[in-house]
Design an enzyme around this catalytic site. Structure first.
Site, mmCIF file in Angstrom:
data_model
loop_
_atom_site.group_PDB
_atom_site.id
_atom_site.type_symbol
_atom_site.label_atom_id
_atom_site.label_comp_id
_atom_site.label_asym_id
_atom_site.label_seq_id
_atom_site.Cartn_x
_atom_site.Cartn_y
_atom_site.Cartn_z
ATOM 1 N N ASP A 98 -69.388 8.236 -21.059
ATOM 2 C CA ASP A 98 -69.305 8.424 -22.001
ATOM 3 C C ASP A 98 -69.615 10.002 -22.025
ATOM 4 O O ASP A 98 -69.379 11.031 -23.449
ATOM 5 C CB ASP A 98 -69.658 7.661 -23.511
ATOM 6 C CG ASP A 98 -68.717 6.578 -23.815
ATOM 7 O OD1 ASP A 98 -67.751 6.358 -23.400
ATOM 8 O OD2 ASP A 98 -68.893 6.268 -25.467
ATOM 9 N N THR A 135 -74.977 1.083 -24.177
ATOM 10 C CA THR A 135 -74.530 0.971 -25.379
ATOM 11 C C THR A 135 -73.373 -0.397 -25.349
ATOM 12 O O THR A 135 -72.990 -1.382 -26.323
ATOM 13 C CB THR A 135 -73.332 2.072 -26.153
ATOM 14 O OG1 THR A 135 -73.982 2.996 -26.088
ATOM 15 C CG2 THR A 135 -72.530 1.531 -27.099
ATOM 16 N N CYS A 136 -72.549 -0.744 -23.962
ATOM 17 C CA CYS A 136 -71.441 -1.454 -24.124
ATOM 18 C C CYS A 136 -72.033 -3.295 -24.504
ATOM 19 O O CYS A 136 -71.744 -3.955 -25.367
ATOM 20 C CB CYS A 136 -71.030 -1.577 -22.544
ATOM 21 S SG CYS A 136 -69.610 -2.995 -22.517
ATOM 22 N N HIS A 146 -44.718 -20.462 -17.406
ATOM 23 C CA HIS A 146 -43.768 -21.348 -17.803
ATOM 24 C C HIS A 146 -44.951 -22.723 -18.557
ATOM 25 O O HIS A 146 -45.327 -23.618 -17.792
ATOM 26 C CB HIS A 146 -42.957 -21.325 -18.448
ATOM 27 C CG HIS A 146 -41.956 -21.765 -19.224
ATOM 28 N ND1 HIS A 146 -42.082 -21.668 -20.319
ATOM 29 C CD2 HIS A 146 -41.857 -22.841 -19.312
ATOM 30 C CE1 HIS A 146 -41.662 -21.684 -21.220
ATOM 31 N NE2 HIS A 146 -41.126 -23.004 -20.641
ATOM 32 N N ALA A 156 -65.619 1.684 -21.513
ATOM 33 C CA ALA A 156 -66.468 0.727 -20.709
ATOM 34 C C ALA A 156 -65.912 0.975 -18.595
ATOM 35 O O ALA A 156 -66.313 1.339 -17.856
ATOM 36 C CB ALA A 156 -67.204 -0.258 -21.589
ATOM 37 N N GLU A 187 -57.742 7.024 -42.543
ATOM 38 C CA GLU A 187 -57.625 7.572 -41.599
ATOM 39 C C GLU A 187 -56.594 9.026 -41.772
ATOM 40 O O GLU A 187 -55.829 9.292 -42.544
ATOM 41 C CB GLU A 187 -56.984 6.747 -40.624
ATOM 42 C CG GLU A 187 -56.057 8.188 -39.696
ATOM 43 C CD GLU A 187 -57.526 8.229 -38.688
ATOM 44 O OE1 GLU A 187 -56.996 10.061 -38.575
ATOM 45 O OE2 GLU A 187 -58.187 7.880 -37.972
ATOM 46 N N ILE A 201 -62.360 1.923 -32.555
ATOM 47 C CA ILE A 201 -63.597 1.045 -33.709
ATOM 48 C C ILE A 201 -63.402 0.692 -34.568
ATOM 49 O O ILE A 201 -63.207 -0.636 -35.444
ATOM 50 C CB ILE A 201 -65.105 1.796 -33.283
ATOM 51 C CG1 ILE A 201 -65.307 1.884 -31.709
ATOM 52 C CG2 ILE A 201 -65.895 1.028 -33.377
ATOM 53 C CD1 ILE A 201 -66.556 2.668 -31.085
ATOM 54 N N ILE A 248 -65.911 7.925 -37.017
ATOM 55 C CA ILE A 248 -65.389 9.227 -36.777
ATOM 56 C C ILE A 248 -65.390 9.912 -35.212
ATOM 57 O O ILE A 248 -64.940 11.041 -35.129
ATOM 58 C CB ILE A 248 -65.678 10.097 -38.186
ATOM 59 C CG1 ILE A 248 -67.186 10.399 -37.569
ATOM 60 C CG2 ILE A 248 -65.646 9.568 -38.875
ATOM 61 C CD1 ILE A 248 -67.594 11.450 -38.526
ATOM 62 N N GLU A 293 -83.673 3.478 -17.401
ATOM 63 C CA GLU A 293 -83.017 3.594 -18.866
ATOM 64 C C GLU A 293 -83.920 3.654 -19.699
ATOM 65 O O GLU A 293 -84.946 3.141 -20.145
ATOM 66 C CB GLU A 293 -82.005 1.710 -18.771
ATOM 67 C CG GLU A 293 -81.951 1.763 -19.865
ATOM 68 C CD GLU A 293 -80.456 2.211 -21.137
ATOM 69 O OE1 GLU A 293 -80.107 2.469 -22.060
ATOM 70 O OE2 GLU A 293 -79.131 2.936 -19.904
#
Length: 472
Positions: A320, A39-40, A454, A330, A202, A183, A278, A32
């Site tokens: 990713d 990232t997660c 319930h 993830a 958007e 995100i 984006i 790593e």
């Protein structure tokens, strides 16, 4: 002799692959470049949900009198305290992950990996030391990073990425979120609840413009944003971000109006900060993919099949780094990691992307699995659509969270469930039952006849099924 498995990237996918490969008897090394969890854990799922939890708690305090609680004064956000809690949660999770790696005798190396020809990975550590790793099977899980606007690079102060927003020291008075996807929408709600005046821009015709998200969910989320006074501009595109001493002047214009020069019908929005959401770009810089001839697409995303195998023998890729042609979530990466490890050691499993749910932590939450109504009709399916409002549920009123609905899409002939789409309280938790229903070929009648406790929110899915079975 045990098979040598080298995994590059210790996010959800790489970590899951490492554990599964070790369970199957592999000699595993996990590399790593930054911190365990990827990232997660460090810049995504976990810290953003810490912020969301605080935002929801702040909203709950503001509604205390509705629940019979008297409070003195109004609650105030403590950003240093929030950031300290975020760091604590991350550290606790990271320690647990490290302990599990140790338990499975997985070697964890922190450093920058570069793939070499001849089944070798070179790892450069921060202190300059170099380690060479030989491998029998290689799994690449280096993830992605935020993509900036070409005319507005991130500066970490005024123009922020989703990484930067997790390090806020104070809540901005106003902020524009460019991009209304997963995100962007999550942070729009969080920042609004924390006290910022939020604008969302958007380019496409709706929020959450992802094929897996039903259009009804988008409509509800846009309505809930407007209730919170979040300004929403769809079919609008950011074309200019001017940073001035007094703040930022954001220029937007209709998405179809762009040619040369400044659009005539532009709108200028003054804000303190801009958050760019984006999309993302592949985390492959310096990885040495070309050294082994690994195939990537035109945008640099690694190409892999549904067994997670690449074009190079014994090399797998997950998470990713595969880009939007797969699913950049993830939990999808975790499933891919397990499958890659099992295939590396000979199992032959295939990833089923049709059974990956989306869980979007808006306020209220959004979750989806299976075909949307548009997808089902476009495929020529004869379907029935049943919708149940959360406001009709006792538990929703008890907890004071009544907005939202469940849309249940089923095959008209035999009642088999094809898709479930929901916006409402704890939707991200509720969707798992729908995933299992679709995976097992469950019918609407079988769901309707399944006894649910319930009062619970889970009754909503049963009630949606009852609409078809009982007509009420």
């Amino acid at each position: 002799m045990a098979m040598k498995i080298v995994i590059i990237g210790a996010g959800p996918g790489g970590y899951a692959a490492a554990v599964r490969a070790a369970e199957l008897g592999g000699e595993v090394t996990l590399v790593e470049g930054e911190r365990i969890g990827g990232t997660c854990l460090n810049r995504g799922c976990i810290p953003s949900k810490v912020m969301k939890t605080t935002a929801e708690m702040l909203e709950a305090f503001q509604r205390a009198r509705e629940f019979g609680i008297k409070t003195a004064g109004s609650p105030q956000i403590d950003m240093p305290g929030l950031m300290a809690r975020k760091s604590s949660v991350i550290q606790t999770q990271a320690s647990g992950m490290a302990a599990r790696l140790k338990h499975h005798k997985i070697v964890f190396l922190q450093g920058q990996a570069e793939i070499q020809a001849g089944r070798n990975v070179l790892v450069r550590k921060a202190d300059g030391a170099v380690t060479n790793l030989a491998w029998d099977r290689l799994i690449i899980a280096t993830g992605s990073r935020p993509r900036p606007l070409p005319f507005a690079p991130f500066d970490g102060r005024r123009i922020l990425s989703s990484d930067h927003i997790l390090e806020l020291t104070q809540v901005p008075e106003s902020i524009a979120v460019i991009g209304g996807g997963f995100i962007g929408c999550e942070f729009a709600f969080i920042l609004s609840a924390l006290g910022a005046r939020v604008t969302v821009v958007e380019e496409l015709s709706r929020l959450l413009p992802i094929p897996a998200v039903d259009e009804t969910c988008s409509e509800i989320i846009q309505r809930e944003m407007r209730k919170r006074k979040i300004a929403v501009f769809v079919e609008q595109r950011a074309h200019q971000i001017l940073v001035e001493d007094s703040g930022i002047r954001l220029g937007i214009a209709p998405a179809g109006s762009f040619g040369s020069g400044t659009p005539a019908d532009q709108k200028i929005i003054p804000v303190e900060m801009v958050l760019i959401c984006i999309g993302r770009q592949p985390g492959t810089e310096g990885l040495g993919l070309a050294n082994i001839g690994l195939a990537v697409d035109a945008k640099g995303w690694v190409v892999a099949d549904n067994k997670m195998a690449t074009n190079v023998a014994d090399v797998y890729a997950i998470g990713d780094i595969l880009g939007p042609s797969k699913i950049m979530l993830a939990h999808a990466a975790t499933a891919e990691g397990i499958i890659a490890a099992e295939n590396a050691l000979g199992d032959g499993r295939t990833m089923d992307y049709d059974l990956v749910p989306s869980a979007i932590f808006t306020m209220p939450e959004t979750a989806d699995i299976g075909l949307t109504e548009v997808q089902a009709r476009a495929a020529g399916r004869e379907i029935q659509v049943d919708r149940f409002l959360f406001r009709q549920l006792g538990k929703a009123h008890v907890i004071g969270q009544i907005p939202g609905e469940i849309k249940l899409i089923s095959n008209k002939a035999d009642g088999r469930i094809l898709g479930v789409h929901m916006v409402g309280p704890h939707a991200a938790d509720l969707i798992s039952e729908a995933v299992l229903a679709i995976k097992t070929g469950c019918t609407v009648r079988e769901l309707a006849e399944t006894i649910h406790p319930h009062p619970t929110l889970s009754e909503a899915l049963m009630e949606a099924a009852c609409l078809r079975v009982h007509g009420s």
